[in-house]
Design a protein around this motif. Structure first.
Motif, PDB file in Angstrom:
ATOM      1  N   PRO A 100       0.800  -1.224   0.000  1.00 47.33           N
ATOM      2  CA  PRO A 100       0.000   0.000   0.000  1.00 47.33           C
ATOM      3  C   PRO A 100       0.834   1.276   0.000  1.00 47.33           C
ATOM      4  CG  PRO A 100      -0.702  -1.533   1.734  1.00 47.33           C
ATOM      5  CD  PRO A 100       0.638  -1.991   1.238  1.00 47.33           C
ATOM      6  N   ASN A 101       2.147   1.168   0.254  1.00 45.30           N
ATOM      7  CA  ASN A 101       3.005   2.344   0.393  1.00 45.30           C
ATOM      8  C   ASN A 101       3.984   2.541  -0.754  1.00 45.30           C
ATOM      9  OD1 ASN A 101       1.781   2.694   2.910  1.00 45.30           O
ATOM     10  ND2 ASN A 101       3.432   1.662   4.017  1.00 45.30           N
ATOM     11  N   LEU A 102       4.412   1.458  -1.371  1.00 40.43           N
ATOM     12  CA  LEU A 102       5.466   1.509  -2.381  1.00 40.43           C
ATOM     13  C   LEU A 102       5.033   2.361  -3.575  1.00 40.43           C
ATOM     14  CD1 LEU A 102       8.281   0.412  -3.154  1.00 40.43           C
ATOM     15  CD2 LEU A 102       7.103  -1.484  -4.301  1.00 40.43           C
ATOM     16  N   ASN A 103       5.881   3.299  -3.973  1.00 42.52           N
ATOM     17  CA  ASN A 103       5.597   4.209  -5.094  1.00 42.52           C
ATOM     18  C   ASN A 103       4.310   5.004  -4.887  1.00 42.52           C
ATOM     19  OD1 ASN A 103       7.861   3.229  -6.576  1.00 42.52           O
ATOM     20  ND2 ASN A 103       6.654   1.465  -7.249  1.00 42.52           N
ATOM     21  N   SER A 104       3.929   5.172  -3.636  1.00 44.77           N
ATOM     22  CA  SER A 104       2.661   5.827  -3.333  1.00 44.77           C
ATOM     23  C   SER A 104       2.808   6.886  -2.248  1.00 44.77           C
ATOM     24  CB  SER A 104       1.622   4.772  -2.910  1.00 44.77           C
ATOM     25  OG  SER A 104       0.423   5.361  -2.505  1.00 44.77           O
TER      26      SER A 104
END
Length: 328
Positions: A100-104
């Motif tokens: 949910p966090n990667l590249n976000s």
């Protein structure tokens, strides 16, 4: 003797369960709006000034910091664990690489700058978790949203859990039932969940998170004109995963109730957004917020205080980190 032993174990178990239930509110009881009154009395004005500079330079900075706070508190409590970098030398894997966090997630540099300003004012005193809580409140206020009194006194975790981030954070494809359950697991009500989802009145999302929805995946739950507009930048194939669209197309950089008005017109960008207004239990509340911005602002502020009181597990190693990206 056996009977006594069994009774003793039952008694100990009962005490443990009681302690676990009681300590769900331990952090809330320990936090105080006056926590730094003597040790760092200028902290609130320092954070506010730093956030004002960040939002003036990049209006998206406010939404980014607010999202960091959500993603922090939902994973093992509000302990700034989301800010920790991976450390290859010690084989430490943080939460930034979770799905949910990667590249976000973004805004880490903003938090670094705010923390640096606080350290210059009061060295080794204010936790990164408290900096993030204050910065989130100020981000909302600077974008036109409500203000609230932030209770302080959090400490920073020395570890993070990528697995917990993958498990605990609701995704863009979540159903209403899944959203309600995720928030209930944190002691937050369905009303809290809907109010807190209103944070999507600011910010952007990547094409990869809504491609399926606007290309036929939610054909019965999305405004056709809205979907056609989004397909221009986010087609079923060939488009860039990173193409951005505002979560609230009506007023993308203003913290207001436009998000709920968009939902009422079936213009929610993410599947999880539209689930709040799709014939389910939250429809009436969405209509209320859409027509009454003051009611949304009040409920959002109260829910932020409740979410901000989520505590790390008892026994978690805690400290006041000097650098938010690594343990001391």
């Amino acid at each position: 003797m056996a009977a006594v032993s069994v009774s003793s174990r039952v008694f100990v178990l009962a005490l443990a369960l009681l302690a676990a239930v009681t300590c769900r509110g331990c952090l809330a009881a320990a936090l105080s709006t006056k926590y730094y009154d003597k040790t760092c009395p200028a902290v609130q004005s320092v954070v506010r000034s730093a956030m004002a500079r960040a939002v003036a330079a990049d209006p998206r900075a406010g939404a980014s910091v607010l999202r960091l706070f959500f993603h922090d508190c939902f994973v093992n409590g509000c302990d700034a664990s989301v800010l920790l970098d991976d450390d290859v030398s010690s084989q430490f894997t943080g939460e930034k690489g979770a799905s949910p966090n990667l590249n976000s997630l973004r805004g880490f540099e903003v938090v670094d700058a705010v923390k640096a300003a606080v350290e210059a004012s009061c060295k080794a005193t204010v936790s990164c978790a408290d900096v993030l809580a204050l910065a989130s409140r100020d981000a909302v206020a600077l974008l036109g949203g409500p203000k609230w009194n932030v209770k302080l006194g959090r400490k920073d975790a020395r570890t993070a859990s990528q697995a917990a981030a993958n498990t605990n954070l609701p995704g863009p494809g979540s159903s209403l039932a899944s959203l309600v359950a995720s928030f209930a697991a944190k002691g937050l009500s369905a009303r809290d969940m809907t109010a807190l989802s209103g944070a999507h009145t600011v910010g952007r999302a990547r094409c990869v998170t809504f491609r399926g929805r606007v290309n036929g995946g939610d054909a019965d739950a999305v405004n056709a004109t809205f979907a056609a507009q989004l397909r221009q930048a986010c087609p079923a194939s060939g488009g860039a995963d990173g193409s951005l669209a505002p979560l609230d197309a009506e007023t993308p950089d203003a913290f207001d109730n436009g998000y709920f008005r968009e939902l009422a017109q079936r213009r929610g960008l993410l599947h999880s957004d539209q689930e709040l207004f799709n014939g389910g239990s939250q429809d009436a509340l969405v209509r209320k917020y859409a027509g009454n911005g003051a009611a949304f602002a009040s409920d959002f502020a109260k829910a932020m205080v409740r979410m901000g009181s989520l505590a790390p597990a008892v026994g978690t190693p805690l400290e006041v980190r000097l650098n938010c990206r690594r343990p001391n």
